[in-house]
Design a protein around this motif. Structure first.
Motif, PDB file in Angstrom:
ATOM      1  N   UNK A 242       1.031  -1.405  -0.174  1.00 30.41           N
ATOM      2  CA  UNK A 242      -0.123  -0.114   0.274  1.00 30.41           C
ATOM      3  C   UNK A 242       0.824   1.544   0.024  1.00 30.41           C
TER       4      UNK A 242
ATOM      5  N   UNK B 163       9.214   6.894   9.012  1.00 31.49           N
ATOM      6  CA  UNK B 163       9.781   6.295   9.463  1.00 31.49           C
ATOM      7  C   UNK B 163      10.365   5.804  10.066  1.00 31.49           C
TER       8      UNK B 163
ATOM      9  N   UNK C  41      -5.942  10.242   1.111  1.00 30.55           N
ATOM     10  CA  UNK C  41      -6.729  10.077   0.753  1.00 30.55           C
ATOM     11  C   UNK C  41      -7.373  10.172  -0.076  1.00 30.55           C
ATOM     12  N   UNK C  42      -7.709  11.847   0.124  1.00 24.64           N
ATOM     13  CA  UNK C  42      -8.414  12.691  -0.911  1.00 24.64           C
ATOM     14  C   UNK C  42      -8.284  12.476  -1.844  1.00 24.64           C
TER      15      UNK C  42
ATOM     16  N   UNK D 168     -10.243   9.761  -4.258  1.00 29.80           N
ATOM     17  CA  UNK D 168     -11.365  10.768  -4.853  1.00 29.80           C
ATOM     18  C   UNK D 168     -10.939  10.862  -5.925  1.00 29.80           C
TER      19      UNK D 168
ATOM     20  N   UNK E 145       1.067   3.736   3.314  1.00 27.73           N
ATOM     21  CA  UNK E 145       1.811   3.435   4.139  1.00 27.73           C
ATOM     22  C   UNK E 145       3.533   3.116   4.032  1.00 27.73           C
TER      23      UNK E 145
ATOM     24  N   UNK F 139       5.092   6.457   5.111  1.00 23.96           N
ATOM     25  CA  UNK F 139       5.162   6.280   5.781  1.00 23.96           C
ATOM     26  C   UNK F 139       6.434   5.644   6.454  1.00 23.96           C
ATOM     27  N   UNK F 140       5.889   4.749   6.330  1.00 20.90           N
ATOM     28  CA  UNK F 140       7.172   3.343   6.573  1.00 20.90           C
ATOM     29  C   UNK F 140       8.737   4.357   6.317  1.00 20.90           C
TER      30      UNK F 140
ATOM     31  N   UNK G 116       0.498  16.502  10.299  1.00 19.74           N
ATOM     32  CA  UNK G 116       0.227  15.334  10.035  1.00 19.74           C
ATOM     33  C   UNK G 116      -1.302  14.754   9.043  1.00 19.74           C
ATOM     34  N   UNK G 117      -2.328  15.366  10.194  1.00 18.02           N
ATOM     35  CA  UNK G 117      -3.813  14.838   9.756  1.00 18.02           C
ATOM     36  C   UNK G 117      -4.461  15.489   8.561  1.00 18.02           C
TER      37      UNK G 117
ATOM     38  N   UNK H 121      -2.616  13.846   5.481  1.00 20.76           N
ATOM     39  CA  UNK H 121      -3.018  12.551   5.449  1.00 20.76           C
ATOM     40  C   UNK H 121      -4.478  12.306   5.173  1.00 20.76           C
ATOM     41  N   UNK H 122      -5.562  13.698   5.788  1.00 19.30           N
ATOM     42  CA  UNK H 122      -6.028  13.195   5.276  1.00 19.30           C
ATOM     43  C   UNK H 122      -6.570  13.377   3.226  1.00 19.30           C
ATOM     44  N   UNK H 123      -5.648  14.878   3.131  1.00 21.97           N
ATOM     45  CA  UNK H 123      -5.217  15.132   1.746  1.00 21.97           C
ATOM     46  C   UNK H 123      -4.458  13.778   0.877  1.00 21.97           C
TER      47      UNK H 123
ATOM     48  N   UNK I  58       1.234  16.872  15.155  1.00 20.24           N
ATOM     49  CA  UNK I  58       0.636  15.699  14.668  1.00 20.24           C
ATOM     50  C   UNK I  58      -0.747  16.289  13.736  1.00 20.24           C
ATOM     51  N   UNK I  59      -1.216  18.018  13.835  1.00 24.76           N
ATOM     52  CA  UNK I  59      -2.669  17.921  13.707  1.00 24.76           C
ATOM     53  C   UNK I  59      -2.340  18.070  12.090  1.00 24.76           C
TER      54      UNK I  59
END
Lengths: 225, 219
Positions: free
Chosen positions: A69, A79, A102-103, A107, A72, A75-76, A94-95, A98-100, A91-92
């Motif tokens: 994936x 890390x 996925x979008x 989508x 994934x 991000x690996x 990063x969130x 991640x949202x964009x 963290x915010x």
């Protein structure tokens, strides 16, 4: 610094945006890797064994251990090799990144595929739908050089599927899905991307890529008839 | 400054449950605000303008969308207590892979089990069982997906447990017969406070189905 010998192998496909994004990440971090071109119409035992669940590329093998994936994998990589970070620290932020991501994958990519694979009214609808989604990206780019801010980040790497796949299909589908008048920020961003050495090095060569897209379009049309 | 944490959710949602469990695991005080999916509030539309979907986590006025992204955000923001993701990068990647699998594969199929009939429903059932078996073989004989520690993958999947009775009733099959290890795992999870507090009652979920069908215009 690496003390023992690291073996990094990427099972990928030269024309896949998902495979190329992993190459961008590895190259950005200066991680040496072996690229293994996979034939997805005749999957190798190594691929089937490394990704038994989805049987898809890309798969990253790090010292023999598989990660599948593309998001994934990205991000690996971030890390594991901490130089030249791809994701933001906060963290915010990063969130949001991640949202964009996925979008883009869930989508934009899905809708854009219909532009290539459909004809007539269905194609026109797909073009409209893709443009609606891209307007959100357009907004994100206002005042920024990259989606990641001042420099290339996670979302830019994922969004290369817009810059070097969706936008390249325009020549082949004969529709300007992303016209500069509607999307000046996106066009500016693509120029910024092309100035980055890692990007230039890692995207598929244009001519071969266009030939490939053309051939795929033909085969998709044949299937839908 | 005291943290203000608000969660906009819809009570039977398998997605909202994840975020609730994560907040409970970390002992975070939050204000849960029940939303009407069929009559979206101004706050929801403002906080998730792109998808207009639930759940939405609002931390000190800033929205985070997508349940698994919220779980990761919670883990990273309130780090140090009850880690939800492994610290080892490879283990973490495996957890995210399975979270992604559950997130991508399951939602499309579950609706078919209570919302479809005949061949479509049969196909949905078959796919669901196959997926659950794949996940079950990943679980193996472990206590939780991550081993001894409850975490991300457990959180991704457990929300569906309160829907199992509905699936079985409408789909006319036994999940325990197909995937006994999953049922045993689910019962273990239910013993955790965070899960027991966050999962809606199975009976209430099953009772909701005819109403949901009507609202969604499904026969």
């Amino acid at each position: 610094m690496v003390e023992r010998s690291e073996e990094v192998k990427l099972l990928g496909m030269w024309a896949s945006p998902f495979s190329r994004r992993v190459e961008i990440a590895l190259t950005l971090k200066g991680v040496p890797y072996e690229f293994s071109e996979q034939d997805i119409t005749n999957k190798s035992p190594l691929l089937l064994q490394s990704n038994p669940v989805h049987k898809m590329i890309p798969v990253l093998l790090h010292n023999g251990k598989p990660i599948s994936e593309s998001l994934v994998i990205l991000e690996y990589i971030d890390d594991t090799w901490q130089n030249n970070p791809i994701l933001p620290q906060d963290p915010y932020d990063r969130a949001i990144a991640r949202f964009w991501a996925r979008f883009l994958d869930e989508q934009v990519y899905v809708t854009a595929m219909k532009v290539v694979g459909k004809v007539g009214e269905e194609k026109d609808a797909a073009v409209e739908a893709t443009r609606d989604l891209l307007k959100l990206l357009e907004k994100e780019l206002v005042g920024k050089d990259f989606l990641g801010g001042e420099s290339l980040g996670f979302v830019d790497i994922v969004a290369t599927l817009v810059a070097f796949w969706l936008m390249r299909t325009e020549e082949v589908v004969g529709v300007k899905v992303v016209p500069v008048e509607m999307f000046p920020e996106i066009h500016r961003w693509v120029k910024n991307l092309l100035d980055v050495d890692v990007i230039k090095k890692c995207i598929p060569p244009e001519d071969e890529h266009l030939d490939y897209i053309r051939a795929r379009m033909e085969s998709l049309k044949l299937k839908s008839v | 400054m005291a943290d203000e944490v608000i969660l906009l959710g819809y009570w039977p949602s398998t997605f909202g449950v994840r975020t609730r469990i994560a907040l409970e695991e970390k002992d975070i005080k939050f204000d849960y605000r029940e939303q009407d999916l069929f009559n979206k509030s101004a706050l929801l539309l403002e906080m998730n303008p792109v998808h207009k979907k639930l759940p939405v986590l609002i931390h000190n006025g800033k929205p985070v969308c997508e349940s698994l992204i919220q779980v990761e955000y919670i883990d990273e923001t309130w780090a140090g207590k009850n880690s939800l993701l492994p610290s080892d990068p490879y283990q973490r990647a495996q957890a995210k892979f399975w979270g992604d699998f559950i997130d991508k594969m399951v939602p499309g199929v579950v609706r078919l089990m209570w919302g479809a009939k005949g061949e479509e429903q049969e196909a949905g059932k078959k796919e669901f069982v196959e997926m659950l078996k794949t996940v079950e073989s990943e679980l193996g004989d472990k206590t939780y997906f991550g081993g001894e520690a409850f975490g991300y993958v457990d959180i991704a999947l457990i929300g569906y447990y309160c829907w199992f009775d509905a699936f079985e009733k409408y789909g006319n099959f036994s999940i325990e017969a197909e995937c006994p290890k999953i049922i045993a795992w689910a019962k273990r999870c239910m013993k955790r406070d965070s899960v027991a507090k966050s999962l809606p009652d199975s009976e209430k979920v099953t009772e909701l189905v005819p109403e949901l069908k009507k609202k969604m215009g499904i026969e």
